[in-house]
Design a protein around this motif. Structure first.
Motif, short mmCIF file in Angstrom:
data_model
loop_
_atom_site.label_atom_id
_atom_site.label_comp_id
_atom_site.label_asym_id
_atom_site.label_seq_id
_atom_site.Cartn_x
_atom_site.Cartn_y
_atom_site.Cartn_z
N PHE A 1 57.21 -13.28 -8.89
CA PHE A 1 57.40 -13.61 -10.04
C PHE A 1 58.48 -12.91 -11.19
O PHE A 1 59.15 -13.71 -11.79
N SER A 2 58.54 -11.64 -10.69
CA SER A 2 59.85 -10.95 -11.62
C SER A 2 61.08 -11.36 -11.24
O SER A 2 62.08 -11.13 -11.95
N THR A 3 61.38 -12.20 -9.90
CA THR A 3 62.68 -12.56 -9.76
C THR A 3 63.13 -13.79 -10.44
O THR A 3 64.29 -13.85 -10.53
N GLY A 4 62.17 -14.34 -11.04
CA GLY A 4 62.54 -15.68 -11.94
C GLY A 4 62.98 -17.02 -11.15
O GLY A 4 63.07 -17.65 -11.63
N ARG A 5 62.74 -16.51 -9.77
CA ARG A 5 62.94 -17.84 -8.83
C ARG A 5 61.52 -18.62 -8.49
O ARG A 5 61.69 -19.73 -7.97
N TYR A 6 60.47 -17.85 -8.87
CA TYR A 6 59.21 -18.61 -8.43
C TYR A 6 58.31 -18.43 -9.55
O TYR A 6 58.18 -17.63 -10.45
N SER A 7 57.48 -19.82 -9.77
CA SER A 7 56.52 -19.79 -10.82
C SER A 7 55.49 -18.95 -10.27
O SER A 7 55.11 -18.40 -9.50
N ALA A 8 54.40 -18.85 -11.32
CA ALA A 8 53.13 -18.05 -11.20
C ALA A 8 52.59 -18.68 -9.86
O ALA A 8 52.02 -17.90 -9.22
N VAL A 9 52.07 -19.99 -9.85
CA VAL A 9 51.33 -20.50 -8.66
C VAL A 9 52.27 -20.27 -7.31
O VAL A 9 51.60 -19.95 -6.39
N GLU A 10 53.52 -20.40 -7.18
CA GLU A 10 54.48 -20.13 -6.29
C GLU A 10 54.34 -18.56 -5.84
O GLU A 10 54.39 -18.21 -4.76
N SER A 11 54.18 -17.79 -6.77
CA SER A 11 54.37 -16.35 -6.50
C SER A 11 53.16 -15.97 -5.77
O SER A 11 53.06 -15.07 -4.86
N LEU A 12 52.02 -16.67 -6.38
CA LEU A 12 50.55 -16.07 -5.85
C LEU A 12 50.40 -16.96 -4.42
O LEU A 12 49.92 -16.27 -3.39
N ALA A 13 51.06 -17.95 -4.01
CA ALA A 13 51.11 -18.63 -2.73
C ALA A 13 52.15 -17.80 -1.92
O ALA A 13 51.56 -17.58 -0.59
N LEU A 14 52.96 -17.15 -2.19
CA LEU A 14 53.77 -16.25 -1.17
C LEU A 14 53.00 -15.01 -1.07
O LEU A 14 53.06 -14.49 0.12
N SER A 15 52.29 -14.45 -1.99
CA SER A 15 51.56 -13.40 -1.67
C SER A 15 50.50 -13.55 -0.70
O SER A 15 50.30 -12.83 0.20
N SER A 16 50.02 -14.83 -0.80
CA SER A 16 48.57 -15.38 0.11
C SER A 16 49.42 -15.53 1.63
O SER A 16 48.68 -14.82 2.59
N LEU A 17 50.54 -15.65 1.85
CA LEU A 17 51.53 -15.80 2.99
C LEU A 17 51.50 -14.58 3.58
O LEU A 17 51.95 -14.58 4.83
N PHE A 18 51.39 -13.49 3.14
CA PHE A 18 51.68 -12.05 3.67
C PHE A 18 50.37 -12.04 4.65
O PHE A 18 50.28 -11.16 5.45
N ARG A 19 49.17 -12.55 4.43
CA ARG A 19 48.02 -12.59 4.99
C ARG A 19 48.15 -13.83 6.12
O ARG A 19 48.30 -14.93 5.66
N ASN A 20 47.34 -13.91 7.23
CA ASN A 20 47.26 -14.75 8.11
C ASN A 20 45.95 -15.68 7.32
O ASN A 20 44.90 -15.06 7.21
N GLN A 21 45.98 -16.98 7.34
CA GLN A 21 45.15 -17.76 7.12
C GLN A 21 43.97 -18.26 8.28
O GLN A 21 44.54 -18.09 9.31
N VAL A 22 43.08 -18.11 7.97
CA VAL A 22 41.84 -18.27 8.97
C VAL A 22 41.01 -19.57 8.74
O VAL A 22 40.56 -19.70 7.53
N ASN A 23 41.06 -20.53 9.64
CA ASN A 23 40.19 -21.67 9.57
C ASN A 23 39.71 -22.02 11.01
O ASN A 23 40.26 -22.86 11.66
N ILE A 24 38.51 -21.70 11.07
CA ILE A 24 37.76 -21.83 12.32
C ILE A 24 36.49 -22.81 12.28
O ILE A 24 35.60 -22.85 11.35
N ASN A 25 36.41 -23.91 13.12
CA ASN A 25 35.40 -24.72 13.21
C ASN A 25 35.10 -25.00 14.65
O ASN A 25 35.62 -25.82 15.13
N SER A 26 34.70 -24.04 15.27
CA SER A 26 34.49 -24.09 16.96
C SER A 26 33.19 -23.66 17.54
O SER A 26 32.32 -23.18 16.86
#
Length: 342
Positions: free
Chosen positions: A266-291
């Motif tokens: 967010f401090s770079t000024g290129r991403y909004s607050a929602v986009e910055s939070l989304a980028l932070s979440s992408l540092f982690r692997n998403q898990v979606n299991i229905n098996s």
């Protein structure tokens, strides 16, 4: 002679109801002394304390998700078939156990402190002291909050072979199928991913997001069969406002948490607050299991019934393989329940 036979027969028929009543009363007393048995199945409502961990491994990565504290108190509602007693002390039954869980901690390797004796070595130390100092650094794992979380449910249908009978302590073990649903994220603490993201951030926004999409694909997060919406947004981060839409999508799943990575973006000024939070979440692997898990096991010790209540100490869990990763669930619970038998 004929009158004599008539007297005997009349006496017998008059006395027969008395003997029949006495026999039926004895049968009722015997039946009352025997504990009730499950004829078809039993519903087992109760309360349990359960501890759950999930070991995730694959694609050269591994992580262990767990929960805060020693365990969680929750309701239990199991189904069990009637016991088939093979011999006096051996039998089988069918158990359906299900539960839900919420994991918000990970096991991570604790870094040694600077003044720790194991961080320094002396050439003059003996071989005995050197070996004693090397032990504390091995398998030194602690729980930590990495802004990750995982929630879900599981159901296991396990044929149980037990030693004992319903009137004694029972030791049981079984294998069977399971259904697992998990949703959340996990931090593999992969330094290669962080370095790749940092290097790719030198380009323009579109190029950076395309590189993030490539990393997500390599991590196995893009799988249209599991979550087509997430897969589409991850595969097209550099197009339109997909990064912002991804942030809203993560928010609807409860996967957004502010951290240092989000603040830096967010401090770079290129991403909004929602986009910055989304980028932070992408540092982690998403898990979606229905098996459906092909393999699940349970090992338990069960107490005899006392005042209509039974106790159970159990260990087990299902194993799921999905999208290049293996998810091994380990559940440990102590339960107290009241069988309702049919």
């Amino acid at each position: 002679m004929r009158y004599f036979l008539l007297i005997i027969l009349s006496t017998f028929f008059c006395a027969y109801p008395l003997f029949a009543d006495e026999a039926s009363e004895k049968e009722k007393e015997i039946a009352a002394e025997e504990p009730p048995r499950t004829k078809y199945f039993s519903i087992n409502p109760g309360v349990m304390i359960e501890s759950v961990t999930v070991d995730i491994s694959g694609r050269g990565r591994n992580a262990t998700m767990t929960q805060e504290g020693p365990g969680k108190i929750t309701w239990m509602l199991d189904l069990k078939s009637a016991d088939y007693q093979i011999t006096k002390y051996f039998g089988i039954n069918l158990l359906l156990h299900n539960s839900n869980f919420y994991l918000d901690r990970q096991f991570v390797t604790k870094l040694p402190s600077v003044d720790s004796p194991s961080s320094t070595s002396s050439s003059g130390s003996s071989s005995g002291s050197g070996s004693s100092n090397s032990n504390p650094t091995q398998s030194n794992r602690v729980k930590d909050d990495l802004d990750t979380s995982m929630e879900g449910t599981y159901s296991m249908l396990v044929p149980i072979f037990y030693v004992g009978n319903p009137d004694t302590f029972r030791l049981g073990f079984g294998l069977g199928p399971a259904t697992v649903r998990m949703r959340g994220n996990v931090d593999f603490q992969d330094p290669g991913t962080g370095i790749a993201l940092a290097l790719s951030n030198r380009g323009n926004r579109s190029e950076f997001l395309n590189n993030v999409s490539a990393i997500q694909f390599a991590s196995g997060n893009i799988n249209p069969s599991d979550d087509p919406t997430l897969s589409y947004l991850l595969a097209n981060l550099g197009s339109g406002n997909n990064l912002e839409l991804l942030g809203y999508y993560f928010a609807s799943q409860g996967l957004l948490r502010p951290d240092l990575t989000a603040a830096t973006a967010f401090s770079t000024g290129r991403y909004s607050a929602v986009e910055s939070l989304a980028l932070s979440s992408l540092f982690r692997n998403q898990v979606n299991i229905n098996s459906n898990a092909r393999f699940a096991f349970m090992f338990y010790i069960e107490t005899p019934q006392f005042a209509g209540i039974r106790g159970r100490l159990s260990f087990g869990g299902p194993i799921v393989k999905e999208n290049g990763y293996t998810y091994e669930m380990r559940t440990f619970h102590i339960a107290v329940y009241m069988p309702i038998e049919f």
